[in-house]
Design an enzyme around this catalytic site. Sequence first.
Site, mmCIF file in Angstrom:
data_model
loop_
_atom_site.group_PDB
_atom_site.id
_atom_site.type_symbol
_atom_site.label_atom_id
_atom_site.label_comp_id
_atom_site.label_asym_id
_atom_site.label_seq_id
_atom_site.Cartn_x
_atom_site.Cartn_y
_atom_site.Cartn_z
ATOM 1 N N GLN A 84 27.005 -22.528 21.658
ATOM 2 C CA GLN A 84 25.964 -23.658 22.063
ATOM 3 C C GLN A 84 26.498 -24.821 21.901
ATOM 4 O O GLN A 84 25.774 -26.013 22.346
ATOM 5 C CB GLN A 84 24.460 -23.407 21.691
ATOM 6 C CG GLN A 84 24.139 -21.958 22.185
ATOM 7 C CD GLN A 84 22.576 -21.810 21.467
ATOM 8 O OE1 GLN A 84 22.255 -22.527 20.638
ATOM 9 N NE2 GLN A 84 22.038 -20.360 21.594
ATOM 10 N N HIS A 147 21.970 -23.352 18.064
ATOM 11 C CA HIS A 147 21.073 -24.418 17.628
ATOM 12 C C HIS A 147 21.427 -25.460 17.077
ATOM 13 O O HIS A 147 21.059 -25.773 15.834
ATOM 14 C CB HIS A 147 20.117 -23.591 16.805
ATOM 15 C CG HIS A 147 19.455 -22.226 17.205
ATOM 16 N ND1 HIS A 147 18.109 -21.688 16.682
ATOM 17 C CD2 HIS A 147 19.666 -21.475 18.543
ATOM 18 C CE1 HIS A 147 17.859 -20.741 17.366
ATOM 19 N NE2 HIS A 147 18.808 -20.585 18.458
ATOM 20 N N GLU A 237 7.856 -25.045 22.352
ATOM 21 C CA GLU A 237 6.897 -26.169 22.121
ATOM 22 C C GLU A 237 6.959 -27.505 22.574
ATOM 23 O O GLU A 237 8.336 -27.699 22.605
ATOM 24 C CB GLU A 237 6.659 -26.246 20.584
ATOM 25 C CG GLU A 237 6.039 -25.029 19.767
ATOM 26 C CD GLU A 237 5.917 -25.327 18.281
ATOM 27 O OE1 GLU A 237 5.345 -24.362 17.836
ATOM 28 O OE2 GLU A 237 6.485 -26.291 17.985
ATOM 29 N N TYR A 247 6.338 -29.689 11.457
ATOM 30 C CA TYR A 247 6.035 -29.053 12.559
ATOM 31 C C TYR A 247 6.124 -27.374 12.567
ATOM 32 O O TYR A 247 6.207 -26.717 13.788
ATOM 33 C CB TYR A 247 6.748 -29.610 13.850
ATOM 34 C CG TYR A 247 5.998 -30.928 13.976
ATOM 35 C CD1 TYR A 247 4.992 -31.268 14.880
ATOM 36 C CD2 TYR A 247 6.507 -32.052 13.240
ATOM 37 C CE1 TYR A 247 4.589 -32.371 14.990
ATOM 38 C CE2 TYR A 247 6.147 -33.271 13.211
ATOM 39 C CZ TYR A 247 4.991 -33.382 14.140
ATOM 40 O OH TYR A 247 4.353 -34.758 14.264
ATOM 41 N N TYR A 258 12.796 -11.678 17.709
ATOM 42 C CA TYR A 258 13.403 -10.975 19.105
ATOM 43 C C TYR A 258 13.303 -9.454 18.506
ATOM 44 O O TYR A 258 13.433 -8.674 19.802
ATOM 45 C CB TYR A 258 14.740 -11.351 19.088
ATOM 46 C CG TYR A 258 15.021 -12.609 19.688
ATOM 47 C CD1 TYR A 258 14.559 -13.017 20.929
ATOM 48 C CD2 TYR A 258 15.582 -13.678 18.763
ATOM 49 C CE1 TYR A 258 14.786 -14.325 21.178
ATOM 50 C CE2 TYR A 258 15.636 -15.069 19.090
ATOM 51 C CZ TYR A 258 15.317 -15.555 20.237
ATOM 52 O OH TYR A 258 15.375 -16.602 20.802
#
Length: 367
Positions: A84, A147, A237, A247, A258
């Site tokens: 990613q 990520h 979110e 958070y 998963y």
Amino acid sequence: MKSSLCLLSAVALLPQSAMAADLQTSAGAMTVTPVVDGLEEPWGLDFLPDGTFLVTERDGRLLLVRDGAAEPVTGVPEVVADGQGGLLDVMVPGDFASSREVWLSYSAAADGGVTTAAGVGRLSEDGTTLEDFRTVHAGEGYPGGRHFGSRLVEMPDGSIALTTGDRGTGPGGMEAQDPLLTAGKVILLNRDGSPAVARDGWRPGVSSIGHRNIQGAALDLTGRLLTVEHGAQGGDELNAPETGRNYGWPEISYGRNYNGDPIGRGTEVQGMEQPLHYWDPSIAPSGLMVYSGKLVPEWTGDIFFGSLNSNFLGRLDPDSPASTGFAEERIESDQTGRVRDVVEAPDGSIWFLSVYDGAVYRMAPAE
């Protein structure tokens, strides 16, 4: 990386009339028109004051689109285009006319693996080169290509917000909860790259903690920072991160792992913030824009985002409560495949990037 010759032959700026399609929305008929196609995994888009725009491609290219052509910009940093990661967001500060600054976020090599980094350079007068580019932030390195975040937003006070991901270290990974680490955070930087916030026991620059993978960030019409982040299996979110707040990830979530196991300690823990809105099942939100209402007054203050797994452009209405936070509209067409970014153009039209099509699209009221 392809040569400039190959790149120019692959990318085309299309006339506004080319392959336009109309679709119905809550605000009436909209026309969606391709502006640029032939892109390879576009990731971020931002406008220059003259209406030309910059687009990043994840494998490391930055393009300036103007005068009927998409031109490669040299001088970009070396990126680690794995998984990613790669060249991610692009942000043009409000004082570009005088500063010529362009900010980029990207994945970069670091001790221990790869990190989310940010840097800034000056766009040359002819628009061909990012001059004197320097990395102003680089976090700790992690193995793997998951990520990274990451978005860049100019805050009302002129500081720069950089969002990061938790680097996907798996169940039990608590990097996002550690205020001394950069993973899973909102980081605030001054324009010179120095930390813009400092708290006892926290790494300088770290503003908020407990984020999983922030893929969209924008200011609302009051100047408040909003973000969207990916959950696991459910639990995406929308948040309004504030300095010093936690958070929750991975201690609380509205999703599950998963493998079906619960995450952390449930959905609420004292001292950890609740999202403004959440999605279950996941939609993989990416990109974020709060609309001014310039062309579509009915949508003033509404929150737009893309979906990477469900192929739609989404809209949340903060004035209409729903069980998950806000009422939602999903705008779907053949063009809304894997929407990565969404921005408002200077004329009030809504532009978005489709990864599936390798294209930039413009959406505006049908004439």
